[in-house]
Design an enzyme around this catalytic site. Structure first.
Site, PDB file in Angstrom:
ATOM      1  N   HIS A 289       1.161   4.425   1.151  1.00 53.10           N
ATOM      2  CA  HIS A 289       1.731   3.118   0.926  1.00 53.10           C
ATOM      3  C   HIS A 289       2.645   2.370   2.156  1.00 53.10           C
ATOM      4  CE1 HIS A 289       4.708   0.792  -1.056  1.00 53.10           C
ATOM      5  NE2 HIS A 289       4.896   0.314  -0.514  1.00 53.10           N
ATOM      6  N   GLU A 290       2.603   3.560   3.036  1.00 48.78           N
ATOM      7  CA  GLU A 290       3.438   2.305   4.152  1.00 48.78           C
ATOM      8  C   GLU A 290       1.413   2.175   5.148  1.00 48.78           C
ATOM      9  OE1 GLU A 290       5.628   0.511   4.361  1.00 48.78           O
ATOM     10  OE2 GLU A 290       6.638   2.120   3.276  1.00 48.78           O
TER      11      GLU A 290
END
Length: 181
Positions: free
Chosen positions: A146-147
């Site tokens: 996600h990051e």
């Protein structure tokens, strides 16, 4: 423990960049200066992430178009993973693809079933320029992917398809922040 040893204790909470801001869909630049400004940004990212009750936060989510993210995220065995990565590269994302609930501080209060691999490896650097490799499984692997996506200009909503995507976009439109775009 002194305040200086608690991530974010010296940082300032910054306003979050919300979906609709072009910064979230713009790839971030590599960090080239590993000096005190980078250390201050990492502290600010931790402070902002904790203030918003998040488990990860990328620099572009506070308006800084740099390849940096922080995390304080458990894996599926409830082991806590705490740290930061500068100039991260997702070098492995493999294993089983799982659809699980995913949220984002840039889409506050919303989540959608998002497909992610259950194993991820990220290589990068610490804020002092030391190389690091981070291995994640389960929920932590989801967080790492996600990051890393954020730094490439992708938000989880971009990975959601079909009726899930349509439902999420309707929910965004009904929020106070999403209806302003």
């Amino acid at each position: 423990m002194r305040n200086g040893s608690i991530p974010g204790a010296r940082g300032r909470v910054r306003p979050l960049t919300l979906l609709g801001d072009p910064a979230l869909h713009t790839p971030c630049a590599d960090v080239t200066d590993f000096g005190p400004e980078l250390a201050a940004l990492v502290e600010d990212l931790f402070a902002t992430m904790y203030a918003a009750n998040g488990v990860g936060l990328a620099a572009n989510q506070v308006g800084e178009p740099l390849r940096v993210f922080v995390y304080d995220c458990p894996d599926d065995e409830d082991v806590r993973h705490l740290g930061h990565v500068v100039n991260p590269r997702l070098v492995e994302a493999d294993g089983v693809v799982l659809r699980g609930p995913e949220g984002c501080l840039s889409l506050p209060g919303l989540e959608a079933g998002t497909e992610r691999y259950d194993h991820a490896v990220v290589e990068g650097f610490t804020m002092t320029g030391d190389p690091i490799t981070i291995h994640g499984t389960g929920w932590f692997a989801r967080c790492l992917q996600h990051e890393c996506d954020h730094l490439e200009g992708t938000v989880y909503a971009d990975r959601v398809t079909g009726w899930r995507h349509r439902r999420l976009m309707r929910q965004v439109a009904r929020t106070s922040w999403g209806s302003q775009g």
